[in-house]
Design an enzyme around this catalytic site. Structure first.
Site, mmCIF file in Angstrom:
data_model
loop_
_atom_site.group_PDB
_atom_site.id
_atom_site.type_symbol
_atom_site.label_atom_id
_atom_site.label_comp_id
_atom_site.label_asym_id
_atom_site.label_seq_id
_atom_site.Cartn_x
_atom_site.Cartn_y
_atom_site.Cartn_z
ATOM 1 N N SER A 20 11.206 -14.178 2.591
ATOM 2 C CA SER A 20 11.626 -13.654 3.890
ATOM 3 C C SER A 20 13.086 -14.004 4.191
ATOM 4 O O SER A 20 13.522 -15.135 4.012
ATOM 5 C CB SER A 20 10.746 -14.230 4.995
ATOM 6 O OG SER A 20 11.260 -13.832 6.241
ATOM 7 N N LYS A 71 -0.326 -9.126 9.824
ATOM 8 C CA LYS A 71 -0.012 -8.231 10.941
ATOM 9 C C LYS A 71 -1.242 -7.605 11.583
ATOM 10 O O LYS A 71 -1.239 -7.342 12.780
ATOM 11 C CB LYS A 71 0.933 -7.111 10.470
ATOM 12 C CG LYS A 71 2.332 -7.603 10.182
ATOM 13 C CD LYS A 71 3.259 -6.465 9.820
ATOM 14 C CE LYS A 71 4.636 -7.012 9.498
ATOM 15 N NZ LYS A 71 5.640 -5.987 9.344
ATOM 16 N N ASP A 108 8.626 -2.912 14.232
ATOM 17 C CA ASP A 108 9.033 -2.379 12.918
ATOM 18 C C ASP A 108 9.492 -0.922 13.018
ATOM 19 O O ASP A 108 10.434 -0.506 12.350
ATOM 20 C CB ASP A 108 7.885 -2.484 11.911
ATOM 21 C CG ASP A 108 7.627 -3.919 11.480
ATOM 22 O OD1 ASP A 108 8.511 -4.767 11.663
ATOM 23 O OD2 ASP A 108 6.528 -4.186 10.957
ATOM 24 N N ILE A 223 12.136 1.412 2.356
ATOM 25 C CA ILE A 223 12.018 0.262 3.266
ATOM 26 C C ILE A 223 11.981 -1.053 2.484
ATOM 27 O O ILE A 223 12.089 -2.126 3.068
ATOM 28 C CB ILE A 223 10.835 0.387 4.256
ATOM 29 C CG1 ILE A 223 9.485 0.193 3.577
ATOM 30 C CG2 ILE A 223 10.889 1.702 5.014
ATOM 31 C CD1 ILE A 223 8.355 -0.054 4.591
HETATM 32 N N1 LIG Z 1 12.465 -3.381 5.551
HETATM 33 C C1 LIG Z 1 11.508 -3.890 6.294
HETATM 34 O O1 LIG Z 1 11.741 -4.398 7.408
HETATM 35 C C2 LIG Z 1 10.087 -3.793 5.825
HETATM 36 C C3 LIG Z 1 9.031 -3.782 6.755
HETATM 37 C C4 LIG Z 1 7.712 -3.678 6.263
HETATM 38 C C5 LIG Z 1 7.487 -3.613 4.880
HETATM 39 N N2 LIG Z 1 8.563 -3.627 4.033
HETATM 40 C C6 LIG Z 1 8.349 -3.540 2.581
HETATM 41 O O2 LIG Z 1 7.548 -2.416 2.300
HETATM 42 C C7 LIG Z 1 6.725 -2.656 1.170
HETATM 43 C C8 LIG Z 1 5.279 -2.309 1.512
HETATM 44 O O3 LIG Z 1 4.845 -3.181 2.534
HETATM 45 P P1 LIG Z 1 3.437 -2.941 3.301
HETATM 46 O O4 LIG Z 1 3.339 -3.983 4.337
HETATM 47 O O5 LIG Z 1 3.309 -1.521 3.704
HETATM 48 O O6 LIG Z 1 2.400 -3.243 2.108
HETATM 49 P P2 LIG Z 1 0.879 -2.796 2.004
HETATM 50 O O7 LIG Z 1 0.274 -2.606 3.345
HETATM 51 O O8 LIG Z 1 0.256 -3.762 1.050
HETATM 52 O O9 LIG Z 1 0.944 -1.332 1.299
HETATM 53 C C9 LIG Z 1 1.387 -1.213 -0.023
HETATM 54 C C10 LIG Z 1 1.560 0.264 -0.363
HETATM 55 O O10 LIG Z 1 2.120 0.334 -1.686
HETATM 56 C C11 LIG Z 1 1.263 1.192 -2.473
HETATM 57 N N3 LIG Z 1 1.272 0.751 -3.870
HETATM 58 C C12 LIG Z 1 1.058 -0.488 -4.355
HETATM 59 N N4 LIG Z 1 1.132 -0.481 -5.695
HETATM 60 C C13 LIG Z 1 1.371 0.805 -6.075
HETATM 61 C C14 LIG Z 1 1.560 1.454 -7.318
HETATM 62 N N5 LIG Z 1 1.493 0.796 -8.489
HETATM 63 N N6 LIG Z 1 1.826 2.788 -7.324
HETATM 64 C C15 LIG Z 1 1.893 3.477 -6.167
HETATM 65 N N7 LIG Z 1 1.714 2.904 -4.949
HETATM 66 C C16 LIG Z 1 1.471 1.590 -4.901
HETATM 67 C C17 LIG Z 1 -0.106 1.050 -1.855
HETATM 68 O O11 LIG Z 1 -0.907 2.134 -2.266
HETATM 69 P P3 LIG Z 1 -2.526 1.990 -2.296
HETATM 70 O O12 LIG Z 1 -2.969 2.292 -0.890
HETATM 71 O O13 LIG Z 1 -2.945 3.002 -3.281
HETATM 72 O O14 LIG Z 1 -2.835 0.581 -2.718
HETATM 73 C C18 LIG Z 1 0.254 1.071 -0.370
HETATM 74 O O15 LIG Z 1 0.518 2.379 0.059
HETATM 75 C C19 LIG Z 1 6.932 -4.128 0.798
HETATM 76 O O16 LIG Z 1 7.857 -4.190 -0.267
HETATM 77 C C20 LIG Z 1 7.546 -4.732 2.058
HETATM 78 O O17 LIG Z 1 8.404 -5.810 1.762
HETATM 79 C C21 LIG Z 1 9.843 -3.698 4.472
#
Ligand SMILES: NC(=O)c1ccc[n+]([C@@H]2O[C@H](COP(=O)([O-])OP(=O)(O)OC[C@H]3O[C@@H](n4cnc5c(N)ncnc54)[C@H](OP(=O)(O)O)[C@@H]3O)[C@@H](O)[C@H]2O)c1
Length: 280
Positions: A20, A71, A108, A223
């Site tokens: 983080s 969250k 967010d 993101i």
């Molecule tokens: N910039 C920012 O402020 C911010 C804010 C929030 C999140 N993020 C980043 O966004 C990313 C996702 O976070 P999240 O909280 O949304 O995570 P999450 O709830 O765990 O969701 C993960 C997503 O990635 C997909 N995924 C995982 N492995 C995959 C693969 N091999 N091929 C295709 N899709 C895949 C999942 O698909 P399935 O449903 O099929 O598993 C799901 O849609 C992280 O890297 C996080 O650091 C950034």
């Protein structure tokens, strides 16, 4: 409003928490505003989240942010959940109120839209179809932000189709679930592409998406912010698409958190951005 004779405290809770950049962001603002305060990274497993949140008032914390995987769990713990957080289905920010009760918010979506607007001030979400890849927690905030800015067609494509279908149902008619196999075709005539999956993040393979069908006029945002430029953004830039990195989503979501915790509206400056980018 923050009192000058009080040591201000806030935190980010997650499990794990090691990557983080939130402490760097908030401690930069404490220094910039010459305030005595500290923002701590707290590694809290889900089973200890309730005890940790309930301890915040006794420890004099103004509040905390929440990150993966806390969250959603926090929704059933806090005393009040703001209407936007309810719609998004997740809490990113907890505010300790004067009476010691806990209020949950989601900032967010605000971070997502203000990041885009910082780099593309004339950005409009209603200028054409938007393709969103991924249907996890980040996607929920992105969808809310896009709809709040008037998006009329969102093609939501996730590896697990059922998750995309659930979100399409929750968020309503502008959002259509698209099967993973059709992700390349979904880029046809799109005005914007957003990656919300974890693919492209450090330690993960690049997002498996061929950009050949994406118009050169489309705006591309990821993101994921570690690394600063993901393989998707590098590929978009190489073919001439405008791109916006993900770090600003994190930076901008901190602004409403500070307003709620300390009554101060901090600025996302180029110095702040450069300071954090140097660590990515
Ligand atoms: N910039 C920012 O402020 C911010 C804010 C929030 C999140 N993020 C980043 O966004 C990313 C996702 O976070 P999240 O909280 O949304 O995570 P999450 O709830 O765990 O969701 C993960 C997503 O990635 C997909 N995924 C995982 N492995 C995959 C693969 N091999 N091929 C295709 N899709 C895949 C999942 O698909 P399935 O449903 O099929 O598993 C799901 O849609 C992280 O890297 C996080 O650091 C950034």
């Amino acid at each position: 409003m923050a009192s000058p004779d009080r040591f201000l405290l806030a935190a980010v809770m997650g499990w794990p928490i090691f990557q983080s950049r939130s402490p760097m962001l908030h401690n930069f603002w404490f220094a910039q505003h010459r305030l005595a305060g500290s923002y701590l990274p707290l590694a809290i497993p889900p089973e200890r989240l309730e005890a940790a949140l309930r301890a915040l008032p006794a420890l004099n914390f103004s509040g905390c942010n929440l990150t993966i995987p806390l969250k959603q769990d926090a929704m059933r713990i806090v005393d009040d959940v703001d209407i936007t957080a309810k719609k998004i289905g997740a809490i990113s920010c907890v505010v300790v109120r004067k009476d010691g009760s806990l209020a949950g918010f989601n900032n967010d979506w605000y971070g997502f839209t203000h990041n885009i607007l910082e780099f593309v001030p004339d950005w409009r979400a209603d200028h054409g179809p938007v393709v969103v890849i991924g249907a996890g927690g980040g996607a929920r905030a992105v969808l809310y932000g896009l709809l709040e800015r008037g998006a009329r067609e969102i093609r939501l494509c996730n590896r697990t189709l059922a998750r995309a279908q659930t979100l399409a149902q929750e968020f309503g008619s502008p959002v259509h679930a698209v099967p993973w196999q059709q992700r390349h075709d979904a880029l046809e005539d799109a005005a914007m592409l957003v990656n919300t999956t974890s693919q492209g993040m450090i330690g993960q393979p690049p997002l498996d998406l061929n950009l050949d069908r994406l118009p050169k006029s489309a705006l591309v945002n990821d993101i994921v912010y570690i690394p600063k430029e993901t393989p998707l953004l590098a590929a978009a830039r190489a073919r001439g698409n405008r791109s916006v990195t993900g770090l600003g989503m994190l930076l901008h979501q901190g602004v409403p958190a500070w307003k709620a915790w300390f009554g101060i509206e901090p600025k996302v400056t180029t110095e702040l951005r450069a300071r954090i980018e140097a660590t990515l």
